[in-house]
Enzyme design. Structure first.
Site, PDB file in Angstrom:
ATOM      1  CG  ASN A 207      34.941  60.710 -12.478  1.00  0.00           C
ATOM      2  OD1 ASN A 207      35.916  61.283 -12.212  1.00  0.00           O
ATOM      3  ND2 ASN A 207      35.065  59.385 -12.663  1.00  0.00           N
ATOM      4  CG  ASP A 276      32.744  52.064  -9.250  1.00  0.00           C
ATOM      5  OD1 ASP A 276      34.178  51.804  -9.191  1.00  0.00           O
ATOM      6  OD2 ASP A 276      32.155  52.835  -8.353  1.00  0.00           O
ATOM      7  CE  LYS A 339      38.933  49.121  -3.700  1.00  0.00           C
ATOM      8  NZ  LYS A 339      38.786  49.888  -5.034  1.00  0.00           N
TER       9      LYS A 339
END
Ligand code: C5P
Length: 395
Positions: A207, A276, A339
């Protein structure tokens, strides 16, 4: 600090011509400036010019009885709050690293207990030379502040790193408020940059993360006195000199390194843009073109920060980042809870000029009971503000 007493040590580089401007601007900001010149500096700017702008006699000799009678060199070294060597040539940097004292400036540098800063200025090849880099490293380890160099076109026609910072940039650094050592003795581990998920020996999925925010956080944590581990995916920016850098490629590499370092850390910050998913199988040989479509099977990567936050022993204060394009607060708060983080720094990446690859960013920090909004500013300033917020949560 008004009336900061600055010894400006000028060595012999072409950037010395900017020292007149530098001196004037320092004086405008209330600094007292005494100028010391090496012999070679006088080929680039005259002592008379420097005397006129500083309003003081310029010192250039160690063995001048008249100057010694007015203010001995040891007294001179004690007078300073800061000795700034600008420009600092490769030669004077080498002499400082070796502890040579063969003229007034190098002698003052050994005789002082004031802060010392240097503004390197030289040809890009000389700057990149292993000898210069090793000398800078030595000086940095001794507490000398290294300001710059900047990059760009050089007087010799080369392009690259080695330009002296501009006078106003140096003035800002001289006049900056001292930073309180809020994280002294603490260890901070930061993940930064993208990950690369290999498909075959030559291809990967990744990315656009530049790593700028994570690197700025590392710099800020160092400025607050922390020991810093920087777990970095592949980026094109220079790591802060005093950080321990752990270079990684894939999310699995980053996960391993993070889970090793997190239990030894007081603070863990997940700033990396972790992929991911990764390829279910990595082809051993370069994949051949076949057919009009290619279907890849991807499998989920571990959530690094969630695994750190789930540590039952030696769990660090855990801070995540959330880059969102809509409903920023809702998604960020959701991640904070899911999380099990202590804080999440959320930014709206749908707004132009902030976030990914940009030099500026704006963040909102969410923790269980409060919310702090930090407006658009450069990533360095923002990082320092975020680190200070984290430090206050630890106290
Ligand atoms: O879930 P999302 O990717 O938006 O969460 C962002 C936060 O989680 C960041 O702090 C990022 O560094 C961290 N993260 C991680 N491991 C992953 C995915 C995200 O540590 N696999």
């Amino acid at each position: 600090m008004r009336n900061k007493k600055v010894v400006l040590g000028i060595s012999g580089g072409i950037a010395a011509y900017k020292c007149a401007e530098l001196t004037r601007r320092l004086k405008e900001r209330g600094c007292e400036v005494k100028v010391v010149m090496t012999d070679s500096a006088k080929h680039f700017i005259t002592p008379l010019t420097m005397q006129a702008v500083s309003g003081e006699m310029v010192s250039d000799s160690l063995l001048d009885p008249q100057a010694e009678a007015a203010m001995g060199h040891i007294e001179f070294a004690k007078w300073a709050d800061l000795i700034l060597v600008a420009p600092a040539t490769a030669n004077i940097i080498a002499k400082m690293a070796a502890g040579i004292a063969d003229d007034l400036l190098t002698t003052l540098l050994l005789a002082t207990d004031a802060d010392v800063a240097i503004a390197p200025a030289m040809n890009q090849q000389m700057y990149a030379h292993a000898a210069t880099q090793a000398n800078l490293h030595t000086l940095n380890a001794r507490g000398v502040q290294i300001w710059g160099p900047g990059s760009g076109e050089q007087a010799c026609g080369d392009v690259g790193a080695g330009r002296m910072l501009e006078p106003m940039e140096l003035v800002e650094l001289v006049c900056a408020e001292p930073v309180e050592q809020l994280l002294k003795g603490k260890t901070v581990t930061i993940t930064a940059g993208p990950t690369r998920e290999p498909l075959d020996p030559v291809r990967y999925i990744s990315n656009h993360s530049s790593g700028k925010m994570g690197y700025a956080l590392a710099e800020a944590a160092l400025a607050l006195g922390a020991n810093v581990n920087l777990i970095s995916g592949p980026v094109n920016i220079k790591a802060p000199a005093n950080a321990q850098v752990f270079a990684v490629q894939s999310a699995l590499d980053m996960h391993n390194q993070a889970l090793t370092l997190a239990p030894q850390s007081d603070i863990f910050i997940g700033c990396a843009a972790v992929a991911d998913y990764r390829a279910a199988d990595i082809a051993e040989q370069k994949m051949k073109k076949q057919g009009d479509e290619l279907t890849l099977t991807l499998v989920k990567n571990p959530d690094i920060i969630a695994d750190v936050a789930a540590l039952t022993q030696n769990r660090p204060f855990t801070v995540g980042f959330a880059a969102e394009t809509q409903d920023v607060a809702t998604y960020a708060k959701g991640k904070l809870k899911n999380k099990n983080l202590d804080m999440i720094c959320a930014n709206d990446v749908s707004v132009q000029g902030q976030g990914f690859n940009s030099d500026d960013n704006a963040l909102t920090l969410f923790s269980a009971h409060d919310e702090v909004s930090l407006g658009l500013m450069n990533k360095s300033k923002l990082a320092l503000t975020v680190m200070k917020e984290i430090a206050t949560k630890l106290i």
